[in-house]
Design a protein around this motif. Structure first.
Motif, PDB file in Angstrom:
ATOM      1  N   VAL A 197      44.616  30.435  42.260  1.00  0.00           N
ATOM      2  CA  VAL A 197      44.351  31.350  40.919  1.00  0.00           C
ATOM      3  C   VAL A 197      45.228  32.527  41.135  1.00  0.00           C
ATOM      4  N   GLU A 198      45.384  33.040  42.231  1.00  0.00           N
ATOM      5  CA  GLU A 198      46.454  34.256  42.313  1.00  0.00           C
ATOM      6  C   GLU A 198      47.463  34.078  41.822  1.00  0.00           C
TER       7      GLU A 198
ATOM      8  N   LEU B 155      51.440  34.269  35.163  1.00  0.00           N
ATOM      9  CA  LEU B 155      51.066  34.854  33.543  1.00  0.00           C
ATOM     10  C   LEU B 155      51.387  36.302  33.521  1.00  0.00           C
ATOM     11  N   ASN B 156      50.998  37.151  34.224  1.00  0.00           N
ATOM     12  CA  ASN B 156      51.484  38.484  34.412  1.00  0.00           C
ATOM     13  C   ASN B 156      52.738  38.801  34.207  1.00  0.00           C
TER      14      ASN B 156
ATOM     15  N   GLU C 225      41.947  36.834  31.598  1.00  0.00           N
ATOM     16  CA  GLU C 225      40.733  37.342  31.591  1.00  0.00           C
ATOM     17  C   GLU C 225      39.915  36.253  32.516  1.00  0.00           C
ATOM     18  N   ALA C 226      40.017  35.195  31.903  1.00  0.00           N
ATOM     19  CA  ALA C 226      39.328  33.968  32.602  1.00  0.00           C
ATOM     20  C   ALA C 226      39.595  33.755  34.085  1.00  0.00           C
ATOM     21  N   LEU C 227      40.911  33.708  34.392  1.00  0.00           N
ATOM     22  CA  LEU C 227      41.137  33.690  35.733  1.00  0.00           C
ATOM     23  C   LEU C 227      40.612  34.732  36.649  1.00  0.00           C
ATOM     24  N   GLU C 228      40.668  35.914  36.222  1.00  0.00           N
ATOM     25  CA  GLU C 228      40.141  37.213  37.048  1.00  0.00           C
ATOM     26  C   GLU C 228      38.607  37.115  37.048  1.00  0.00           C
ATOM     27  N   THR C 229      37.874  36.589  35.785  1.00  0.00           N
ATOM     28  CA  THR C 229      36.425  36.394  36.223  1.00  0.00           C
ATOM     29  C   THR C 229      36.099  35.239  37.290  1.00  0.00           C
TER      30      THR C 229
ATOM     31  N   LEU D 171      34.871  33.586  42.916  1.00  0.00           N
ATOM     32  CA  LEU D 171      35.277  32.870  44.080  1.00  0.00           C
ATOM     33  C   LEU D 171      35.190  33.904  45.471  1.00  0.00           C
ATOM     34  N   GLN D 172      35.517  35.121  45.173  1.00  0.00           N
ATOM     35  CA  GLN D 172      35.611  36.195  46.128  1.00  0.00           C
ATOM     36  C   GLN D 172      34.068  36.529  46.604  1.00  0.00           C
TER      37      GLN D 172
END
Length: 621
Positions: free
Chosen positions: A558-559, A565-566, A605-609, A614-615
């Motif tokens: 994810v990271e 993407l960023n 936004e979806a990946l950050e959620t 996960l964290q």
């Protein structure tokens, strides 16, 4: 009656005050753990009690006729045997025996024998031999000249001399630094039975919980006394800090309220008198005490890539030096999730095994299979002696990572608490703890899959040891530990290997059972029942780490996606702000770029959620 009384003590080193107005009282039989950060002045205080340093103010008073015992800084040497060296520590016994050889008259002879009986001189050799055996010297070693032993072993003899005296007040400064796990366990038992008073400087929180009944915390020049062991000290200190924070918040709010009234009405004649009254009240309020929070120590090992199991295996292996086998019949396997602590007295071959696992010593026989991509990080205390005293942590890291930028080198040092200033400090001026941190940073610079740590905690303070425990728990590679710190073994190891009798085998028990094995005595039934529980706990920790591996892998993916993407979003943003894009009538291109930018925002936004979820799962686990 007290054994030791310290009143209004001030100690300065090179003009810097280490203690100022410090107070401490030690009663007979009380065991006090002296704790504080590196450089707080613990060793300096012990030197002042011994008399090696003169106080700059106040007084240090020992009870009349009280015997003081401490470990000499210089390791003993000479042609005398170990047993004779320890017996010679009792100067009264030695002088009485010498007087006997001078053929005294009958009256003096009677006095000498009476005194020898009173000090139990006849049992002294057996007592000295027992202490030496507990510290790792067998009967043959006790008969050898002390000059034949290395500095570390001779420091054990210096410790044996201090223990043999059984003084009224015993001072010990990091007594386990030259001991292995087995000797450390023996020393803990000895201290628990010791009837005299003791002040113990130690960073081993397990020892401080098992062997002392009070903690003296040296912090910012003062000594604060806490009854109980280390865990109680941590709890009470945290409560006191919380109370101080609450009191400060209350005082700050009251000051703000009064100041607001003064500011509002000071200019109005009708309220001027009240404003002046409030100003005086403000002046009378107690000053707000600064809550100086200690900097939290954090270590972070670089995360290794995943390798298929096993990462290393040995079948029918033997290893040694100059054609002589130290270890034989080794059948071992290491997986990337393993956390293994090596048991066994010094000299049994633990360091030899570590060198074989690290690839620094070729086996004499057997089959060794290691993953072709296996990277090994090897930490050994003797490596501190190989550091260039004229260099700095940064220069050492740059030499170890010649292709890395200065920023990358500093980042690796920062993982172990070596900030910008410490990174540019000369090695000759670095503390033992800072050198240990540098060695940890160096041995993990390539993100190793296997980390071999040989006595990593010798110069680390308590906070740094706890940081090491946490970092090992989060580390995604295999760990092999050689340590005298039972606390580290219990928290960081899931499996135990016993190096003894010329081989290596799995030890299916916990440290309590190992203590019982060393003591050669039967374990009480209650402890036998409790033992499987600890084995279950270690197995559960290992299973939990394996279960969490997919979560950690997903976090990394994810990271990586977020970073990609960023980067793409930043590139689109740059393009959309370029005036040339609009001057060339690129309406379709602008539309596509804008649409893609909006899509990226939704994906991010979806990946950050997902990352947050996960964290939370990892933290809960």
């Amino acid at each position: 009656m007290t054994v030791l009384a310290i009143r209004d003590l001030t100690l300065r080193i090179a003009g810097r005050a280490l203690l100022e107005g410090a107070e401490l009282v030690v009663d007979p039989g009380r065991k006090v753990g002296l704790v504080g950060r590196n450089g707080a002045g613990k060793s300096t205080l012990l030197k002042a009690i011994i008399g090696d340093l003169h106080p700059d103010g106040g007084e240090i008073r020992l009870a009349a006729r009280a015997r003081l015992g401490h470990v000499a800084q210089e390791a003993p040497g000479g042609p005398d045997s170990l047993l004779e060296t320890v017996l010679a520590a009792d100067t009264e016994r030695a002088s009485l025996l010498a007087a006997l050889e001078g053929h005294p008259d009958a009256h003096r002879l009677a006095e000498i024998h009476e005194r020898l009986i009173a000090i139990q001189a006849d049992s002294a050799p057996a007592r000295a031999a027992t202490i030496l055996a507990g510290l790792g010297f067998d009967a043959a070693a006790q008969a050898r000249p002390i000059a034949e032993f290395s500095g570390g072993w001779r420091m054990r003899v210096a410790l044996a001399r201090a223990l043999f005296l059984e003084p009224d007040l015993l001072l010990l400064d990091e007594p386990t630094n030259h001991l292995d796990l087995e000797a450390t366990m023996w020393l803990e038992g000895w201290l628990q039975r010791f009837p005299g008073a003791a002040i113990v400087v130690s960073h081993d929180r397990g020892m401080l919980d098992r062997c002392v009944d009070a903690i003296a915390h040296l912090d910012r020049g003062k000594i604060t006394f806490y009854p109980g062991g280390f865990e109680n000290f941590v709890r009470v200190r945290a409560e006191r800090q919380a109370q101080q924070v609450a009191q400060n918040e209350k005082l700050t709010a009251e000051r703000a309220r009064i100041q607001a009234f003064v500011d509002r009405f000071r200019a109005k004649a009708t309220k001027a008198r009240q404003a002046q009254s409030r100003l005086k009240a403000l002046e009378r309020m107690p000053p707000i005490e600064a809550v100086v929070e200690d900097t939290v120590t954090r270590f972070a090992f670089p995360e290794p890539t995943a390798l298929p199991p096993p990462v290393l295996s040995i079948q029918r292996g033997s290893a040694g030096y100059d054609g002589r086998a130290v270890l034989q019949g080794m059948n071992l396997r290491l997986d990337q999730e393993d956390r293994i602590a090596l048991l066994g007295a010094n000299g049994n071959g633990k360091s030899t095994l570590a060198k074989v696992l690290a690839g620094r010593l070729a086996p004499m026989a057997g089959d060794v299979h290691r993953s072709t991509k296996l990277k090994v990080g090897y930490f050994a205390q003797h490596q501190a002696e190989e550091l260039d005293p004229r260099g700095t942590p940064l220069s050492h890291m740059q030499a170890a990572l010649p292709r890395a930028t200065e920023t990358q080198c500093r980042s690796q040092l920062a993982r172990f608490g070596l900030d910008a200033d410490r990174g540019e400090t000369l090695i000759s001026a670095c503390s033992g703890g800072e050198k240990a941190r540098l060695l940890l940073a160096l041995c993990t610079r390539d993100a190793p899959h296997l980390l071999i740590l040989d006595e990593p905690t010798n110069h680390l303070d308590i906070d740094a040891r706890e940081a090491l425990v946490k970092a090992l728990a989060e580390f995604g590679g295999a760990v092999v530990l050689i340590t005298h710190d039972p606390h580290l073994v219990e928290l960081a190891a899931d499996r135990l290997w016993l190096v003894a009798d010329g081989t290596v085998r799995s030890f299916d028990g916990d440290l309590d059972e190992y203590r019982a094995l060393l003591a050669e005595r039967a374990r009480p039934a209650a402890k036998l029942e409790a033992a499987p529980t600890r084995r279950d706990e270690r197995r559960e920790r290992a299973e939990a780490r394996v279960a969490l591996a997919p979560l950690r892998d997903r976090v990394k993916r994810v990271e990586a996606q977020l970073a990609k993407l960023n980067a793409e979003a930043a590139s689109i943003d740059t393009a959309l702000t370029d005036p040339r894009l609009y001057a060339n009538n690129n309406a379709e291109l602008i539309t596509r770029a804008t649409a893609r930018r909006a899509a990226i925002a939704k994906e991010v936004e979806a990946l950050e959620t997902e990352w947050l979820e996960l964290q939370e799962k990892l933290e809960a686990a």
